[in-house]
Design an enzyme around this catalytic site. Sequence first.
Site, PDB file in Angstrom:
ATOM      1  N   LYS A 161       3.148   4.442  -1.323  1.00 55.54           N
ATOM      2  CA  LYS A 161       3.195   5.503  -2.273  1.00 55.54           C
ATOM      3  C   LYS A 161       4.553   6.090  -2.148  1.00 55.54           C
ATOM      4  O   LYS A 161       4.851   7.112  -1.109  1.00 55.54           O
ATOM      5  CB  LYS A 161       2.330   6.334  -2.214  1.00 55.54           C
ATOM      6  CG  LYS A 161       0.896   5.684  -2.553  1.00 55.54           C
ATOM      7  CD  LYS A 161       0.191   5.340  -1.384  1.00 55.54           C
ATOM      8  CE  LYS A 161      -1.430   4.969  -1.435  1.00 55.54           C
ATOM      9  NZ  LYS A 161      -1.879   4.395  -0.106  1.00 55.54           N
ATOM     10  N   HIS A 213       0.882  -1.351   0.014  1.00 55.59           N
ATOM     11  CA  HIS A 213       0.113   0.008   0.092  1.00 55.59           C
ATOM     12  C   HIS A 213       0.982   1.115  -0.126  1.00 55.59           C
ATOM     13  O   HIS A 213       0.283   2.350  -0.043  1.00 55.59           O
ATOM     14  CB  HIS A 213      -0.944  -0.137   1.127  1.00 55.59           C
ATOM     15  CG  HIS A 213      -2.136   0.860   1.271  1.00 55.59           C
ATOM     16  ND1 HIS A 213      -2.143   1.889   2.062  1.00 55.59           N
ATOM     17  CD2 HIS A 213      -3.010   1.173   0.369  1.00 55.59           C
ATOM     18  CE1 HIS A 213      -3.327   2.642   1.858  1.00 55.59           C
ATOM     19  NE2 HIS A 213      -3.976   1.957   0.796  1.00 55.59           N
ATOM     20  N   HIS A 273      -9.559  11.472   2.769  1.00 54.04           N
ATOM     21  CA  HIS A 273      -8.462  10.181   2.520  1.00 54.04           C
ATOM     22  C   HIS A 273      -7.177  10.442   3.291  1.00 54.04           C
ATOM     23  O   HIS A 273      -6.306   9.603   3.006  1.00 54.04           O
ATOM     24  CB  HIS A 273      -8.337  10.016   1.155  1.00 54.04           C
ATOM     25  CG  HIS A 273      -7.569   8.540   0.643  1.00 54.04           C
ATOM     26  ND1 HIS A 273      -6.365   8.621   0.325  1.00 54.04           N
ATOM     27  CD2 HIS A 273      -8.282   7.416   0.712  1.00 54.04           C
ATOM     28  CE1 HIS A 273      -6.166   7.211  -0.032  1.00 54.04           C
ATOM     29  NE2 HIS A 273      -7.073   6.379   0.381  1.00 54.04           N
ATOM     30  N   ASP A 320      16.013  11.353  -9.024  1.00 58.16           N
ATOM     31  CA  ASP A 320      17.632  11.395  -9.070  1.00 58.16           C
ATOM     32  C   ASP A 320      18.101  11.598  -7.670  1.00 58.16           C
ATOM     33  O   ASP A 320      19.210  11.863  -7.601  1.00 58.16           O
ATOM     34  CB  ASP A 320      17.904  13.002  -9.540  1.00 58.16           C
ATOM     35  CG  ASP A 320      17.579  13.065 -11.020  1.00 58.16           C
ATOM     36  OD1 ASP A 320      17.666  11.807 -11.703  1.00 58.16           O
ATOM     37  OD2 ASP A 320      17.355  14.138 -11.572  1.00 58.16           O
ATOM     38  N   ASP A 377      -0.430  16.385  20.789  1.00 52.66           N
ATOM     39  CA  ASP A 377       0.124  17.698  21.640  1.00 52.66           C
ATOM     40  C   ASP A 377       0.778  18.843  20.573  1.00 52.66           C
ATOM     41  O   ASP A 377       1.656  19.584  21.078  1.00 52.66           O
ATOM     42  CB  ASP A 377       1.248  17.266  22.579  1.00 52.66           C
ATOM     43  CG  ASP A 377       0.636  16.066  23.633  1.00 52.66           C
ATOM     44  OD1 ASP A 377      -0.807  16.293  23.604  1.00 52.66           O
ATOM     45  OD2 ASP A 377       1.088  15.551  24.144  1.00 52.66           O
ATOM     46  N   LYS A 388      -4.373  10.373   5.895  1.00 47.41           N
ATOM     47  CA  LYS A 388      -3.696   9.459   7.120  1.00 47.41           C
ATOM     48  C   LYS A 388      -2.788  10.181   8.130  1.00 47.41           C
ATOM     49  O   LYS A 388      -1.520  10.305   7.638  1.00 47.41           O
ATOM     50  CB  LYS A 388      -3.136   8.327   6.366  1.00 47.41           C
ATOM     51  CG  LYS A 388      -3.976   7.334   5.475  1.00 47.41           C
ATOM     52  CD  LYS A 388      -3.565   7.721   4.126  1.00 47.41           C
ATOM     53  CE  LYS A 388      -4.238   6.986   3.041  1.00 47.41           C
ATOM     54  NZ  LYS A 388      -5.263   6.381   3.093  1.00 47.41           N
TER      55      LYS A 388
END
Length: 397
Positions: free
Chosen positions: A145, A143, A315, A150, A322, A317
């Site tokens: 990404k 999952h 979507h 370079d 704090d 995450k």
Amino acid sequence: MAIFFLVLLIIFIWMIVDYKLGRFFHIRRMKKRSYPTRKSDIALFITGQKLYDDLFYEIKNAKKHIHILFYIVKDDNISNTFLELLMDKAKQDVEVRLLLDRIGSVNLTKLMIQKLKDSGVQFSFCHVPKLPFIVYSINERNHRKIAVIDGKTGYVGGFNIGKEYLGQDPKLGDWRDYHLRIVGEGVQDLQTQFLQDWKKATKENALDNDAYFPQQLPGKHEHSIVPTHGVFLQDVFIDLIRGAKSEIIIGTPYFIPSRKLFNEILQAAKRGVNVHVIVPMRADHPFVKEAAIPYFKPLLQAGCNVYRYYYGFFHAKVIVVDGEICDIGTANFDKRSLFLNHEINCIITDRPFIDEVRESLLRDIDFSEKVTMDFLQNRSILQRLKEVFSKLISKLL
């Protein structure tokens, strides 16, 4: 009829055994990977258009090598634009490696794959389902990404490649996500993780090639890259929650925590921590919204706040604790990310950057509906039945 049900029972038992054994052997061979604390310059993207503009610009200007891993690349106009860019760079003798999850990118056509290879793009699927544990391997997805250009510029976060990430899916509307651009010391860790995943998929070991790891100057944001592999993520999240003294903000499209993780949230609320959970009002997959609702009542009873984001699809995450530590990456706050998916997150401890993330989350709350007890008590019988079913299959959602 008896034979039919017997066959169904045998298949059901086989699927459970396959999954359990697959999980057992997976845990046995997994070793925890960790990267040191780094300093990089980090930028936050919360819209697909700005991310794509930046990423595509870097791809166009790449001189030596492009390494990209996505869970999903769709068969649509924006995906084709992305793939054409990679093919153009490969024709310019830039090394291009593209790694896609076999299930997540199932819509990529054989014709396009052949075009990629003919142009010189080094292409592979990862996490191809295989025996002997076919059920488990179908569910164990990569999952992550990751994009590294370079060896100097890296990207990690929640966006994939497709038109919905630009807000072009009318069912989902505007797409809200959190994605990072990293320039500095941390890029080498994204590069290492990509090449490890590439090696696993292709058997090619490029990890010892110094050309992929140019010297990087430190940036201003302190952070660490945290990969997980269907194990260890629960510990990462629990450590964040246990350390909270005053506030936790959790943003996730799928709020389906394990019992242990959920109890830690309730314990944090009990010791006086203000807990805020942001989830989407809309759903992009069947039953995920229903699977989250049973957690809402205990949260409200513990004094937590739950918000359903209505201005498009949420979507992101992200966890902010704090105002001192922030986690952004690919991992959802759900059982699939905790116990199945291979994920990669970035934990940041730079206060000015965390302030930016926190302010963005507070704006997301402004475009959210606060969940109340009245809402929960007035759910229909059909809705409650869906929730019961969703709870039964929550590990696979």
